[in-house]
Write a protein that holds these residues in place. Structure first.
Motif, PDB file in Angstrom:
ATOM      1  N   CYS A  21       0.836  -1.196   0.000  1.00 14.27           N
ATOM      2  CA  CYS A  21       0.000   0.000   0.000  1.00 14.27           C
ATOM      3  C   CYS A  21       0.876   1.253   0.000  1.00 14.27           C
ATOM      4  O   CYS A  21       2.035   1.221   0.387  1.00 14.27           O
ATOM      5  CB  CYS A  21      -0.906  -0.026   1.229  1.00 14.27           C
ATOM      6  SG  CYS A  21      -2.127   1.289   1.220  1.00 14.27           S
ATOM      7  N   CYS A  23       0.734   3.598   1.972  1.00 14.47           N
ATOM      8  CA  CYS A  23       1.085   3.990   3.335  1.00 14.47           C
ATOM      9  C   CYS A  23       2.245   3.160   3.861  1.00 14.47           C
ATOM     10  O   CYS A  23       2.743   3.409   4.948  1.00 14.47           O
ATOM     11  CB  CYS A  23      -0.131   3.843   4.243  1.00 14.47           C
ATOM     12  SG  CYS A  23      -0.666   2.136   4.488  1.00 14.47           S
ATOM     13  N   HIS A  35      -8.495  -2.757   4.001  1.00 15.37           N
ATOM     14  CA  HIS A  35      -7.685  -1.696   4.579  1.00 15.37           C
ATOM     15  C   HIS A  35      -7.964  -0.340   3.920  1.00 15.37           C
ATOM     16  O   HIS A  35      -7.865   0.696   4.562  1.00 15.37           O
ATOM     17  CB  HIS A  35      -6.209  -2.094   4.407  1.00 15.37           C
ATOM     18  CG  HIS A  35      -5.226  -0.975   4.550  1.00 15.37           C
ATOM     19  ND1 HIS A  35      -4.813  -0.486   5.765  1.00 15.37           N
ATOM     20  CD2 HIS A  35      -4.559  -0.247   3.616  1.00 15.37           C
ATOM     21  CE1 HIS A  35      -3.936   0.493   5.564  1.00 15.37           C
ATOM     22  NE2 HIS A  35      -3.762   0.658   4.274  1.00 15.37           N
ATOM     23  N   CYS A  39      -7.263   3.503   5.281  1.00  6.35           N
ATOM     24  CA  CYS A  39      -5.856   3.773   5.040  1.00  6.35           C
ATOM     25  C   CYS A  39      -5.580   5.272   5.200  1.00  6.35           C
ATOM     26  O   CYS A  39      -6.288   6.094   4.638  1.00  6.35           O
ATOM     27  CB  CYS A  39      -5.482   3.333   3.629  1.00  6.35           C
ATOM     28  SG  CYS A  39      -3.788   3.777   3.194  1.00  6.35           S
TER      29      CYS A  39
HETATM   30 ZN   LIG Z   1      -2.638   1.926   3.275  1.00  5.85          ZN
END
Ligand SMILES: [Zn+2]
Ligand SMILES: [Zn+2]
Length: 53
Positions: A21, A23, A35, A39
């Motif tokens: 991801c 993040c 998620h 997120c």
């Molecule tokens: Zn994320």
């Protein structure tokens, strides 16, 4: 080399289902879907509007 899903802690053996991801979390693609709404990167707008009690 194996990677663990950060959400469910299962090992991810297949690179096809591994998602990194934006993040920085590494997850399997199913957990990445779960998620996404919370997120901090992808869901920044809804995240700011969310109220947790
Ligand atoms: Zn994320
Ligand atoms: Zn998972």
């Amino acid at each position: 080399m194996s990677v663990r899903c950060r959400l469910c802690r299962h090992e991810i053996h297949d690179a096809d289902v591994r998602v990194c991801c934006r993040c920085g979390w590494v997850m399997d693609k199913w957990c990445a879907e779960n998620h996404r709404p919370w997120c901090p990167r992808l869901g920044a707008e809804s995240w700011l509007g969310a109220v947790e009690i």
